[in-house]
Design a protein around this motif. Sequence first.
Motif, PDB file in Angstrom:
ATOM      1  N   GLU A 143       0.798  -1.225   0.000  1.00  0.00           N
ATOM      2  CA  GLU A 143       0.000   0.000   0.000  1.00  0.00           C
ATOM      3  C   GLU A 143       0.831   1.276   0.000  1.00  0.00           C
ATOM      4  N   TRP A 144       2.156   1.141  -0.137  1.00  0.00           N
ATOM      5  CA  TRP A 144       3.043   2.291  -0.054  1.00  0.00           C
ATOM      6  C   TRP A 144       3.986   2.337  -1.253  1.00  0.00           C
ATOM      7  N   ALA A 145       4.295   3.543  -1.712  1.00  0.00           N
ATOM      8  CA  ALA A 145       5.359   3.753  -2.703  1.00  0.00           C
ATOM      9  C   ALA A 145       6.563   4.317  -1.959  1.00  0.00           C
ATOM     10  N   VAL A 146       7.738   4.210  -2.569  1.00  0.00           N
ATOM     11  CA  VAL A 146       8.953   4.640  -1.891  1.00  0.00           C
ATOM     12  C   VAL A 146       9.714   5.675  -2.722  1.00  0.00           C
ATOM     13  N   PHE A 147      10.365   6.599  -2.027  1.00  0.00           N
ATOM     14  CA  PHE A 147      11.209   7.607  -2.656  1.00  0.00           C
ATOM     15  C   PHE A 147      12.487   7.731  -1.835  1.00  0.00           C
ATOM     16  N   TYR A 148      13.553   8.189  -2.498  1.00  0.00           N
ATOM     17  CA  TYR A 148      14.849   8.318  -1.827  1.00  0.00           C
ATOM     18  C   TYR A 148      15.382   9.738  -1.961  1.00  0.00           C
ATOM     19  N   HIS A 149      15.789  10.282  -0.825  1.00  0.00           N
ATOM     20  CA  HIS A 149      16.355  11.629  -0.776  1.00  0.00           C
ATOM     21  C   HIS A 149      17.765  11.554  -0.219  1.00  0.00           C
ATOM     22  N   GLY A 179      10.065  21.912  -0.517  1.00  0.00           N
ATOM     23  CA  GLY A 179      10.267  20.770  -1.396  1.00  0.00           C
ATOM     24  C   GLY A 179      11.527  19.976  -1.152  1.00  0.00           C
ATOM     25  N   LEU A 180      11.491  18.740  -1.628  1.00  0.00           N
ATOM     26  CA  LEU A 180      12.649  17.852  -1.600  1.00  0.00           C
ATOM     27  C   LEU A 180      12.873  17.282  -2.990  1.00  0.00           C
ATOM     28  N   CYS A 181      14.143  17.091  -3.338  1.00  0.00           N
ATOM     29  CA  CYS A 181      14.490  16.366  -4.547  1.00  0.00           C
ATOM     30  C   CYS A 181      14.631  14.891  -4.170  1.00  0.00           C
ATOM     31  N   GLY A 182      14.176  14.019  -5.034  1.00  0.00           N
ATOM     32  CA  GLY A 182      14.270  12.602  -4.732  1.00  0.00           C
ATOM     33  C   GLY A 182      14.275  11.751  -5.978  1.00  0.00           C
ATOM     34  N   THR A 183      14.428  10.451  -5.777  1.00  0.00           N
ATOM     35  CA  THR A 183      14.364   9.489  -6.866  1.00  0.00           C
ATOM     36  C   THR A 183      13.327   8.424  -6.526  1.00  0.00           C
ATOM     37  N   VAL A 228       3.543  14.501  -4.634  1.00  0.00           N
ATOM     38  CA  VAL A 228       4.767  14.207  -5.398  1.00  0.00           C
ATOM     39  C   VAL A 228       4.475  14.335  -6.887  1.00  0.00           C
ATOM     40  N   TYR A 229       5.437  14.890  -7.622  1.00  0.00           N
ATOM     41  CA  TYR A 229       5.297  14.875  -9.078  1.00  0.00           C
ATOM     42  C   TYR A 229       6.597  14.381  -9.718  1.00  0.00           C
ATOM     43  N   PRO A 230       6.503  13.710 -10.876  1.00  0.00           N
ATOM     44  CA  PRO A 230       7.703  13.215 -11.562  1.00  0.00           C
ATOM     45  C   PRO A 230       8.428  14.374 -12.225  1.00  0.00           C
ATOM     46  N   SER A 231       9.759  14.304 -12.225  1.00  0.00           N
ATOM     47  CA  SER A 231      10.497  15.447 -12.756  1.00  0.00           C
ATOM     48  C   SER A 231      11.773  15.021 -13.469  1.00  0.00           C
ATOM     49  N   PHE A 232      12.291  15.979 -14.229  1.00  0.00           N
ATOM     50  CA  PHE A 232      13.632  15.914 -14.775  1.00  0.00           C
ATOM     51  C   PHE A 232      14.536  16.700 -13.826  1.00  0.00           C
ATOM     52  N   PRO A 233      15.851  16.784 -14.123  1.00  0.00           N
ATOM     53  CA  PRO A 233      16.721  17.623 -13.291  1.00  0.00           C
ATOM     54  C   PRO A 233      16.191  19.048 -13.164  1.00  0.00           C
ATOM     55  N   PHE A 234      16.479  19.663 -12.028  1.00  0.00           N
ATOM     56  CA  PHE A 234      16.063  21.024 -11.683  1.00  0.00           C
ATOM     57  C   PHE A 234      14.571  21.150 -11.427  1.00  0.00           C
ATOM     58  N   GLY A 235      13.883  20.008 -11.333  1.00  0.00           N
ATOM     59  CA  GLY A 235      12.464  20.050 -11.009  1.00  0.00           C
ATOM     60  C   GLY A 235      11.529  20.226 -12.182  1.00  0.00           C
ATOM     61  N   VAL A 236      12.053  20.229 -13.409  1.00  0.00           N
ATOM     62  CA  VAL A 236      11.206  20.380 -14.601  1.00  0.00           C
ATOM     63  C   VAL A 236      10.258  19.190 -14.680  1.00  0.00           C
ATOM     64  N   SER A 260      12.328   4.302 -12.648  1.00  0.00           N
ATOM     65  CA  SER A 260      13.467   5.215 -12.635  1.00  0.00           C
ATOM     66  C   SER A 260      12.940   6.638 -12.693  1.00  0.00           C
ATOM     67  N   GLY A 261      13.820   7.569 -12.577  1.00  0.00           N
ATOM     68  CA  GLY A 261      13.440   8.971 -12.717  1.00  0.00           C
ATOM     69  C   GLY A 261      13.344   9.711 -11.405  1.00  0.00           C
ATOM     70  N   GLN A 262      13.515  11.020 -11.521  1.00  0.00           N
ATOM     71  CA  GLN A 262      13.475  11.883 -10.351  1.00  0.00           C
ATOM     72  C   GLN A 262      12.046  12.274  -9.988  1.00  0.00           C
ATOM     73  N   VAL A 263      11.906  12.759  -8.768  1.00  0.00           N
ATOM     74  CA  VAL A 263      10.637  13.304  -8.298  1.00  0.00           C
ATOM     75  C   VAL A 263      10.921  14.560  -7.490  1.00  0.00           C
ATOM     76  N   ARG A 264       9.890  15.372  -7.306  1.00  0.00           N
ATOM     77  CA  ARG A 264       9.935  16.491  -6.386  1.00  0.00           C
ATOM     78  C   ARG A 264       8.776  16.318  -5.408  1.00  0.00           C
ATOM     79  N   ILE A 265       9.098  16.411  -4.129  1.00  0.00           N
ATOM     80  CA  ILE A 265       8.143  16.103  -3.076  1.00  0.00           C
ATOM     81  C   ILE A 265       7.821  17.358  -2.279  1.00  0.00           C
ATOM     82  N   THR A 266       6.542  17.652  -2.105  1.00  0.00           N
ATOM     83  CA  THR A 266       6.119  18.724  -1.212  1.00  0.00           C
ATOM     84  C   THR A 266       5.965  18.102   0.172  1.00  0.00           C
TER      85      THR A 266
END
Length: 334
Positions: A48-54, A120-124, A215-223, A242-248
Motif C-alpha cells: 500500500e506504499w510507494a517509496v522515494f529516496y532523498h 520541497g525535496l528532490c528525490g528518486t 509528489v510529481y515526476p520530474s527531470f533535473p532542476f524540477g522540470v 526510474s526517474g526523479q521526483v519532487r516532493i512537497t
Amino acid sequence: KQKKLGPQSLRGSKAKAKPDYGPIVQKDKHGRKCFDEMLANEKTFCGEWAVFYHSYSAAALMYEVQAAVAACLFRFKSDYATLPRLLWKPFNDIPDAKAMLKEFPSWPDRDHNPRFRAVGLCGTSSLLAHDSEAPPKSVFLMGYSVGPLTGILERLLAACGVPKKQVNGLAKKMIKLAEKYGLDARGHGGKMCKSGRAGHMLQIFLRRELIDKYVYPSFPFGVPDHKRNPLGGYLSRGGQKSGQVRITVNPDVFLRASCARMFVYSADPTFHANRCKFQTKLRELLDAILDSDKSRAKAAKGIFGGKLPSWWSSEDQTDASKMSKKRYLMPDFS
C-alpha cells in the motif's frame, strides 16, 4: 497485486536475485548492509506504499534537530528518521504538488528557488536506477548537497523561540554534539567526520493514495516529466522504475506515521550506530527551549507561523513518540 510485483526498486529487472548496488556501495560492507535493509523495507511496504529516496549531506544536523523538536511537540518517530521540513508557514502557499507546479514556471532558478527549498525535496523513485542526477548508489557514501546553509540552524532555533542571546550558543553546542557522535558538521561550520563519509539516505514511504497529491515526476532542476504522469499510476505498474521526483514535504502529512513512514541511513558507520543516542542527547539540549508548557507553546507558535491550531497540545510528546521497531515496520498499525 502490488505485493506480487514486489519491491519498487527491483521491478522489471533481473535484479531480484542479485541487486546491482554499483561499484561504490558493493565494495563497502556497511553500504551493502544499508542497501540490504532498504530493499527489505521495500518488500515489507510495497503493498500500500510507494517509496522515494532523498540523498543529503550538509543538511544532516538541521534535519536531526528538526526531528528532535518534532518528537517533543508532535510525536514524530525521530528514532527512525530525520525530518527535512518542520516550519508550517511556507506550506500555507504551497501545500501540495499541484500548488508547487502552479508556481514552478515563475521560478527562473527552478528548484534552487527559495520558495521551493522551503517546502520541497528532490528525490528518486528507485534505489538502484541510474538516474541523471544524484542516483542513490552513486552518492550514498559522500552525500549530495546544493546551496549554502549558513545561518539556517540559527534561524530555526530563533523560530522555535530561543532567546536571541542564546541562539548562537545553543547552535554551537549542537555542532559539538554532532562532532562527538560522528556526524559530519561541516555544513554548519563544524568538523568533518573521521571517515569523511558525509552521506545520508532518507527512505520515504508514502501511502499510494497520497502520491499524486504531494509528489510529481520530474527531470533535473524540477522540470515536470509529463510522460510519467500520473505518478501514482506509473509506480503501481510493473516494469523498471526510474526517474526523479519532487516532493512537497508538508509536515501535516509527513509527521504522521499513518501517512508517511521514513527511515534514515548514514554512510558513516559510527554515526549510524550511535544515532539514537545522539537523538537522546540532542533532546536533552533542547530542554532549554522545550522544558515547560509555556516554552513548548512558544516553540510551536513559531513553527506554525503564529496561531496555534486547536488540535495541538502543549504536553511533552517525547514518550508518546516512542515505538518499537517491530511495530514501526508494520505497514498498517491502525
